[in-house]
Write an enzyme that holds these catalytic residues in place. Sequence first.
Site, PDB file in Angstrom:
ATOM      1  CD  GLU A 158      64.602 -35.786  23.019  1.00 35.91           C
ATOM      2  OE1 GLU A 158      63.498 -35.214  22.976  1.00 35.91           O
ATOM      3  OE2 GLU A 158      64.755 -36.952  23.419  1.00 35.91           O
ATOM      4  CE  LYS A 179      48.255 -39.327  15.642  1.00 36.20           C
ATOM      5  NZ  LYS A 179      49.234 -39.758  14.614  1.00 36.20           N
ATOM      6  N   GLY A 203      56.259 -38.805  23.134  1.00 33.78           N
ATOM      7  CA  GLY A 203      56.714 -37.863  22.111  1.00 33.78           C
ATOM      8  C   GLY A 203      57.417 -36.687  22.768  1.00 33.78           C
ATOM      9  CB  SER A 204      58.163 -33.315  21.527  1.00 34.82           C
ATOM     10  OG  SER A 204      56.891 -32.715  21.375  1.00 34.82           O
ATOM     11  CB  CYS A 206      63.017 -41.243  24.843  1.00 31.06           C
ATOM     12  SG  CYS A 206      61.590 -41.543  23.889  1.00 31.06           S
ATOM     13  N   GLY A 223      53.619 -32.987  24.771  1.00 30.55           N
ATOM     14  CA  GLY A 223      53.199 -33.626  26.024  1.00 30.55           C
ATOM     15  C   GLY A 223      52.543 -32.627  26.967  1.00 30.55           C
ATOM     16  CD  GLU A 225      57.304 -42.755  29.868  1.00 35.45           C
ATOM     17  OE1 GLU A 225      58.398 -42.165  29.960  1.00 35.45           O
ATOM     18  OE2 GLU A 225      56.786 -43.382  30.804  1.00 35.45           O
TER      19      GLU A 225
HETATM   20  C1  UN1 Z   1      62.160 -44.854  23.404  1.00 37.09           C
HETATM   21  O1  UN1 Z   1      63.190 -44.416  22.926  1.00 37.09           O
HETATM   22  O2  UN1 Z   1      61.132 -44.149  23.451  1.00 37.09           O
HETATM   23  O3  UN1 Z   1      65.367 -48.662  26.482  1.00 37.09           O
HETATM   24  C2  UN1 Z   1      62.004 -46.237  23.897  1.00 37.09           C
HETATM   25  C3  UN1 Z   1      65.351 -48.570  25.257  1.00 37.09           C
HETATM   26  C4  UN1 Z   1      64.250 -49.253  24.490  1.00 37.09           C
HETATM   27  C5  UN1 Z   1      63.040 -48.411  24.450  1.00 37.09           C
HETATM   28  C6  UN1 Z   1      63.266 -47.003  24.007  1.00 37.09           C
HETATM   29  N1  UN1 Z   1      63.952 -50.530  25.112  1.00 37.09           N
HETATM   30  O4  UN1 Z   1      66.197 -47.958  24.635  1.00 37.09           O
END
Ligand code: UN1
Length: 497
Positions: A387, A177, A230-231, A286, A235, A252
Amino acid sequence: MGNIKAYKNFINGQWVASSSGETFNNINPANTDEIIGTFQKSNKDDVLKAIEAAAEAYRKWRLVPAPKRGEILYRVASRLWERKEEISRDTTREMGKVIAETRGDTQEAIDMTFYMAGEGRRLFGQTTPSEMPNKFNMTVRQPLGVCSFITPWNFPIAIPSWKIMPALICGNTVVIKPATDTPLSVVHLMEVFEAEGLPAGVVNMVTGSGGAIGNVMIDDDRVRVVSFTGSTEIGRKVSEGCAPKFKHCCLEMGGKNVMIVMDDGNLDLAVEGALWGAFGTTGQRCTATSRLIIHEKVHDKMMAMLVERANKLKVGNGLDETVNMGPCINQSQLDTVLSYIEIGKKEGAVLASGGQRLTGGAYDKGFFVKPTIFTGITQKMRLWREEIFGPVLSVATFKTFEQAIEMANDTAYGLSAAIYTQDINKAYTAMRDVYTGIFYVNAPTIGAETHLPFGGTKETGNGHREAATAALDVFSEWKSVYVDFSGKIQRAQIDNQ
Ligand code: UN1
């Protein structure tokens, strides 16, 4: 706008409408007048059909020799490469980040696909001697079954590929999804799988909101692996949903990534790094550099350089090659960013750059905000701890290296960190003592490559890693095999005494 394209779900090799009969619009965050297309508002019924197709396809797919699975992935990677420019332009249209970055996003998907295609001829296990004579011991990886993926909008094609490609090479099947804001990039991925002859049902896509269908994707007994990016808040729910049935669950989640600049650091390089780390992808990574801590001796000098450069960043539509930073993904993300700017001011941080929404002309049609930098941040402030997922950089100072390490680790998260220094001893000490999943020396906190493990410590993850061979551990389980060719009973731990 008469000619809006309607996109469907991809289930069991067919493009099908949701049984809900409802659709939603996907809009361009740089120009909300532009509708990218309409997409299916999927319901439980659609998800169950997708899971059914994946469960059925698994029966055959798990028996396809892994090198053959790899051949399909090689072809998928090549076709993604051929379509790279077209896909990247669509990704910029639906996600907003600048075209150079969406080319990187598509490239990351290509890299991951080639990498996992190669794994088809490896998927190494071990052989090891037995404690008994005439007995052979080995380990093999076995697939689990149906995998459910819930993916974010910030890397609309790369992150789906991080999950789909290792799952497939190990012999699993997939229901994905994509994020509601960026389904088109995953539609393109499905088109490529279809064109390259991936058997029907091996990969299925349902679009729509996680709130409506996420639970079904997690709860169904046939689903054996759930992977979510996601958050941390969501998660945690995904993790709880997986726990009762002990499903593999790979998470993640958030980050509050720090860049440390020592007094011997190359400031020109550090400024470039901070700009790229904090404002690349409009700070919506992230891995974004969201905390910058600068040695007090060079703080004022670096800040002057940084602010001058930040003020010159061109914000606008990411399809314009001269633009440095695109919009926020949607109204709610823009609101979040603006609210954190207010929080920063109220908490007594000093606004050094940006700090407002961009308005006037084309800006009025998008979710644009100025690259924003706050100085005078203290460790109690929310800007230090939370964040934001937007172009807001929080800057603090330190006096000693030890203090910098303590500050770097003063966060609930642990994805990525960086140090700028010319001192190799400090670089290695920081590498050892900063508790994150990713660490950079003289480079910003973003830019992970697909053949190294990706993921973080503490509230960023749950111990798993994506990418590299580490991803294979999420999508396979070890089977230890003992073959006794002695022709007699040999009791382990007893008959070898
Ligand atoms: C993300 O922000 O979830 O290392 C992934 C990085 C990218 C991937 C980011 N190759 O910033």
